[in-house]
Design a protein around this motif. Structure first.
Motif, mmCIF file in Angstrom:
data_model
loop_
_atom_site.group_PDB
_atom_site.id
_atom_site.type_symbol
_atom_site.label_atom_id
_atom_site.label_comp_id
_atom_site.label_asym_id
_atom_site.label_seq_id
_atom_site.Cartn_x
_atom_site.Cartn_y
_atom_site.Cartn_z
ATOM 1 N N LYS A 86 0.818 -1.216 0.000
ATOM 2 C CA LYS A 86 0.000 0.000 0.000
ATOM 3 C C LYS A 86 0.848 1.261 0.000
ATOM 4 O O LYS A 86 0.482 2.272 -0.616
ATOM 5 N N VAL A 87 1.990 1.232 0.682
ATOM 6 C CA VAL A 87 2.863 2.401 0.735
ATOM 7 C C VAL A 87 3.315 2.792 -0.670
ATOM 8 O O VAL A 87 3.377 3.975 -1.028
ATOM 9 N N VAL A 88 3.616 1.795 -1.479
ATOM 10 C CA VAL A 88 4.130 2.048 -2.828
ATOM 11 C C VAL A 88 3.016 2.436 -3.792
ATOM 12 O O VAL A 88 3.111 3.445 -4.506
ATOM 13 N N VAL A 89 1.944 1.664 -3.833
ATOM 14 C CA VAL A 89 0.917 1.896 -4.852
ATOM 15 C C VAL A 89 0.089 3.151 -4.565
ATOM 16 O O VAL A 89 -0.588 3.660 -5.471
ATOM 17 N N THR A 90 0.141 3.672 -3.341
ATOM 18 C CA THR A 90 -0.561 4.921 -3.049
ATOM 19 C C THR A 90 0.324 6.141 -3.248
ATOM 20 O O THR A 90 -0.142 7.276 -3.077
ATOM 21 N N SER A 91 1.571 5.929 -3.613
ATOM 22 C CA SER A 91 2.449 7.060 -3.899
ATOM 23 C C SER A 91 1.970 7.764 -5.165
ATOM 24 O O SER A 91 1.652 7.115 -6.163
ATOM 25 N N VAL B 297 17.934 10.240 8.544
ATOM 26 C CA VAL B 297 17.445 11.042 9.661
ATOM 27 C C VAL B 297 16.277 10.301 10.311
ATOM 28 O O VAL B 297 15.430 9.729 9.617
ATOM 29 N N GLN B 298 16.245 10.267 11.643
ATOM 30 C CA GLN B 298 15.146 9.615 12.350
ATOM 31 C C GLN B 298 13.810 10.157 11.842
ATOM 32 O O GLN B 298 13.643 11.367 11.675
ATOM 33 N N SER B 299 12.858 9.266 11.577
ATOM 34 C CA SER B 299 11.585 9.700 11.009
ATOM 35 C C SER B 299 10.422 8.941 11.636
ATOM 36 O O SER B 299 10.555 7.786 12.031
ATOM 37 N N TRP B 300 9.278 9.610 11.724
ATOM 38 C CA TRP B 300 8.029 8.994 12.159
ATOM 39 C C TRP B 300 7.110 8.849 10.948
ATOM 40 O O TRP B 300 6.921 9.815 10.188
ATOM 41 N N ARG B 301 6.542 7.662 10.758
ATOM 42 C CA ARG B 301 5.555 7.433 9.696
ATOM 43 C C ARG B 301 4.189 7.816 10.242
ATOM 44 O O ARG B 301 3.558 7.052 10.972
ATOM 45 N N VAL B 302 3.735 8.974 9.892
ATOM 46 C CA VAL B 302 2.530 9.537 10.497
ATOM 47 C C VAL B 302 1.303 8.694 10.191
ATOM 48 O O VAL B 302 0.318 8.727 10.934
ATOM 49 N N GLU B 303 1.345 7.901 9.117
ATOM 50 C CA GLU B 303 0.189 7.064 8.792
ATOM 51 C C GLU B 303 0.002 5.924 9.796
ATOM 52 O O GLU B 303 -1.075 5.345 9.876
ATOM 53 N N GLU B 304 1.037 5.583 10.568
ATOM 54 C CA GLU B 304 0.920 4.537 11.566
ATOM 55 C C GLU B 304 0.296 5.124 12.845
ATOM 56 O O GLU B 304 0.789 6.137 13.358
ATOM 57 N N PRO B 305 -0.765 4.512 13.372
ATOM 58 C CA PRO B 305 -1.523 5.105 14.484
ATOM 59 C C PRO B 305 -0.679 5.510 15.687
ATOM 60 O O PRO B 305 -0.848 6.616 16.209
ATOM 61 N N GLU B 306 0.227 4.643 16.139
ATOM 62 C CA GLU B 306 1.015 4.968 17.320
ATOM 63 C C GLU B 306 1.931 6.158 17.061
ATOM 64 O O GLU B 306 2.063 7.060 17.899
ATOM 65 N N ALA B 307 2.568 6.149 15.871
ATOM 66 C CA ALA B 307 3.450 7.258 15.520
ATOM 67 C C ALA B 307 2.649 8.550 15.375
ATOM 68 O O ALA B 307 3.088 9.623 15.818
ATOM 69 N N ARG B 308 1.465 8.448 14.779
ATOM 70 C CA ARG B 308 0.636 9.636 14.583
ATOM 71 C C ARG B 308 0.237 10.253 15.928
ATOM 72 O O ARG B 308 0.255 11.476 16.092
ATOM 73 N N GLU B 309 -0.101 9.402 16.886
ATOM 74 C CA GLU B 309 -0.487 9.903 18.207
ATOM 75 C C GLU B 309 0.659 10.676 18.847
ATOM 76 O O GLU B 309 0.465 11.762 19.412
ATOM 77 N N GLU B 310 1.888 10.113 18.734
ATOM 78 C CA GLU B 310 3.043 10.792 19.312
ATOM 79 C C GLU B 310 3.322 12.104 18.594
ATOM 80 O O GLU B 310 3.609 13.129 19.232
ATOM 81 N N VAL B 311 3.261 12.082 17.275
ATOM 82 C CA VAL B 311 3.549 13.285 16.489
ATOM 83 C C VAL B 311 2.551 14.392 16.801
ATOM 84 O O VAL B 311 2.927 15.563 16.983
ATOM 85 N N LEU B 312 1.267 14.044 16.880
ATOM 86 C CA LEU B 312 0.255 15.063 17.172
ATOM 87 C C LEU B 312 0.450 15.672 18.561
ATOM 88 O O LEU B 312 0.126 16.842 18.784
ATOM 89 N N ASP B 313 1.005 14.894 19.486
ATOM 90 C CA ASP B 313 1.298 15.410 20.818
ATOM 91 C C ASP B 313 2.530 16.314 20.831
ATOM 92 O O ASP B 313 2.706 17.110 21.752
ATOM 93 N N ARG B 314 3.392 16.169 19.790
ATOM 94 C CA ARG B 314 4.673 16.887 19.780
ATOM 95 C C ARG B 314 4.834 17.785 18.552
ATOM 96 O O ARG B 314 5.961 18.041 18.117
ATOM 97 N N LEU B 315 3.746 18.247 17.994
ATOM 98 C CA LEU B 315 3.824 19.061 16.772
ATOM 99 C C LEU B 315 4.742 20.264 16.934
ATOM 100 O O LEU B 315 5.431 20.665 15.985
ATOM 101 N N ASP B 316 4.773 20.848 18.129
ATOM 102 C CA ASP B 316 5.577 22.045 18.339
ATOM 103 C C ASP B 316 7.058 21.734 18.535
ATOM 104 O O ASP B 316 7.871 22.650 18.692
ATOM 105 N N GLU B 317 7.433 20.431 18.476
ATOM 106 C CA GLU B 317 8.831 20.043 18.665
ATOM 107 C C GLU B 317 9.463 19.481 17.389
ATOM 108 O O GLU B 317 10.691 19.393 17.298
ATOM 109 N N LEU B 318 8.631 19.086 16.414
ATOM 110 C CA LEU B 318 9.119 18.319 15.278
ATOM 111 C C LEU B 318 9.033 19.107 13.974
ATOM 112 O O LEU B 318 8.412 20.173 13.903
ATOM 113 N N VAL B 319 9.672 18.543 12.939
ATOM 114 C CA VAL B 319 9.556 19.065 11.579
ATOM 115 C C VAL B 319 8.609 18.144 10.820
ATOM 116 O O VAL B 319 8.819 16.930 10.782
#
Length: 534
Positions: free
Chosen positions: A132-137, A357-379
């Motif tokens: 899915k990652v590839v064919v939805t690109s 570079v360390q990266s979070w896959r925002v499409e993954e639920p756990e990563a998305r939850e962390e990213v949304l909590d830390r929007l003011d810290e990340l790129v």
């Protein structure tokens, strides 16, 4: 005179460096904890012998030469002279050997990945990356399914963007294997620097950038269809309104091949020919600088006037080679980027030489939850963004910007990745007559000839963010560049004796043909130094 470092400040150097200090956490490539780093000691000693006003005068000369040459970039919808800084970036031979090996490894893994996703799809069956990652690109094109290039090469030219993190470690920031731009600036920068600082440049054994056009031509000829012993190679450009047109014209001239637009080509009986005053001449290899969407109106955008109808049919029939291949952009997708270390291990059975570079896959639920909590810290980066557009640096964003970003992520999590804020390394850059630290990245260019033969151009393009504290180096965001000097080791090539002669800018044609001009303008991101493709 001895150079030393006191409280992160250069002393006993030219007055140009009197107020030079580093940027806190950022790794400064000139200043280290024990003083001036080895790569720059000789350079600064020689700069110290020059009158500061003379250095400033030569910096102004660099700006004027680019105005005269017509070497420009698009910024804010207008063409501006491309800023070239007077201080080169210096890379030692052993550092370069490491980077060269890492870039070549990355290119070989990307080639294997593209061959697989458009072929058997083993990587999906073995659960290395979800299908899915590839064919939805947005850059995945089914038309390339089971198309095997003549010599197995899809990425004839690659631009691999590198940054140096807070600890001085080089890391891959992104991959560019569609129509990467910027190599013309590597060559013009070198030519200009040898004219501006001859007494310094000629004292070093600097690895040459002049062989690039010959390596590129050899790779293109090696990619010719089976049975063609003397292939006709052309460079396909969107036209004079494209911001990378200078590069297209320069490479065509240095390779000794025709520079063509889509209207110069015709497809008939599954073959491609160029219209000439003597009739039709077969074309076997097309180094295309036209984006996939505009390449073939019969296959992609039906309103395109930049490509040639039927060109993908001729490619699928094996009668013409497109360099780079259609559909390569799936490897540029920043979500695919997060899987590259695993893809290198999977295809090459090797550990990555260059870290990502360390990266979070925002499409993954756990990563998305962390990213949304830390929007003011990340790129946060859009997976198909280019030219630095769409990037949100959390610590610098307003609450309104973060709220808008949050809504976009929730609506389209596949469209984003997150990364920590990396303080790109700094190099002295002349700002208003004084040397100031400015953040830089590096784009080495690799040419794949097939059979494991990957040539990596020594140095590549160093891009510099000119505004103070800015981390986005793209020219489309107001960035500039530096000449990149790879100091050759004992067995390395001899330094330049006669720097490459750069031809005058190709004159603009009379204005007209508004629709063509509009489509060329739509492709500006393909020519900007720093887009996802350049």
């Amino acid at each position: 005179m001895t150079l030393k470092l006191v409280s992160t400040k250069l002393t006993s150097v030219s007055a140009l460096f009197e107020n030079y200090t580093g940027y806190g956490e950022a790794y400064d490539e000139v200043m280290g904890p024990n003083g001036v780093r080895d790569a720059y000691a000789g350079l600064l000693r020689r700069v110290n012998k020059m009158d500061p006003d003379e250095v400033r005068s030569r910096a102004d000369y660099l700006k004027s030469t680019y105005v005269d040459q017509g070497v420009t970039f698009d910024f804010g919808g207008e063409e501006h002279p491309f800023p070239l800084d007077i201080v080169p970036r210096v890379i030692l031979a052993d550092e370069w050997e490491h980077l060269e090996a890492g870039v070549a490894q990355r290119v070989q893994a990307i080639e294997a990945f593209l061959a697989d996703v458009y072929g058997e799809g083993r990587v999906f069956r073995d659960r290395v990356i979800p299908r899915k990652v590839v064919v939805t690109s947005p850059h995945y094109h089914r038309v390339m399914g089971h198309v095997n290039p003549p010599n197995g090469v899809r990425c004839h030219v690659s631009g691999i963007d590198l940054i140096r993190d807070n600890d001085g470690v080089f890391r891959v920031l992104e991959d560019n294997v569609r129509t990467p731009s910027g190599v013309s600036y590597v060559m013009t920068n070198r030519h200009a620097m040898f004219q501006a600082l001859p007494e310094i440049a000629n004292r070093y054994r600097i690895s040459s950038v002049e062989p690039y056009p010959l390596h590129l031509l050899a790779a293109l000829r090696a990619a010719a269809p089976s049975g063609v012993s003397d292939p006709v190679v052309v460079v396909l450009t969107p036209g004079v309104y494209n911001s990378a047109y200078f590069e297209h014209a320069l490479l065509a001239r240095l390779m000794g091949v025709e520079l063509v637009e889509g209207r110069d080509l015709i497809c008939h009986n599954g073959r491609v020919s160029i219209r000439t005053t003597h009739g039709l001449t077969p074309v076997h290899v097309i180094y295309r600088r036209v984006d996939d969407d505009f390449l073939d109106p019969a296959q992609f955008r039906s309103d395109s006037m930049l490509g040639c109808a039927g060109i993908t049919t001729a490619m699928r029939a094996g009668n013409v080679t497109l360099a780079n291949a259609v559909g390569n952009g799936v490897a540029d997708d920043k979500l695919v980027y997060t899987y590259m270390p695993d893809l290198i291990r999977y295809y090459l059975a090797e550990e990555p030489i260059l870290a990502s570079v360390q990266s979070w896959r925002v499409e993954e639920p756990e990563a998305r939850e962390e990213v949304l909590d830390r929007l003011d810290e990340l790129v946060l980066k859009p997976v198909d963004g280019s030219g630095g557009k769409g990037i949100v640096i959390g610590p610098r964003a307003t609450k309104k910007q973060l709220d808008a970003l949050r809504a976009k992520i929730i609506e389209d999590p596949r469209g984003w990745i997150a990364q920590p804020v990396v303080q790109l390394s700094t190099v002295p850059t002349m700002i208003k007559g004084e040397m100031k630290p400015r953040h830089v990245d590096l784009r080495p260019f690799a040419v794949n000839k097939g059979g494991g033969d990957v040539f990596v151009l020594p140095g590549g393009l160093t891009r510099v963010a000119l505004p103070e504290g800015e981390l986005i180096v793209n020219s489309s965001q107001g960035g500039g560049s530096k000449d990149t000097w790879v100091l050759a080791g004992k067995a390395k090539p001899k330094p330049h004796r006669n720097p490459l002669a750069i031809p005058d800018a190709v004159p603009m044609v009379a204005l007209g043909e508004e629709k063509i001009q509009q489509q060329q303008a739509q492709q500006q991101q393909q020519g900007r130094i720093g887009g996802a493709t350049c």
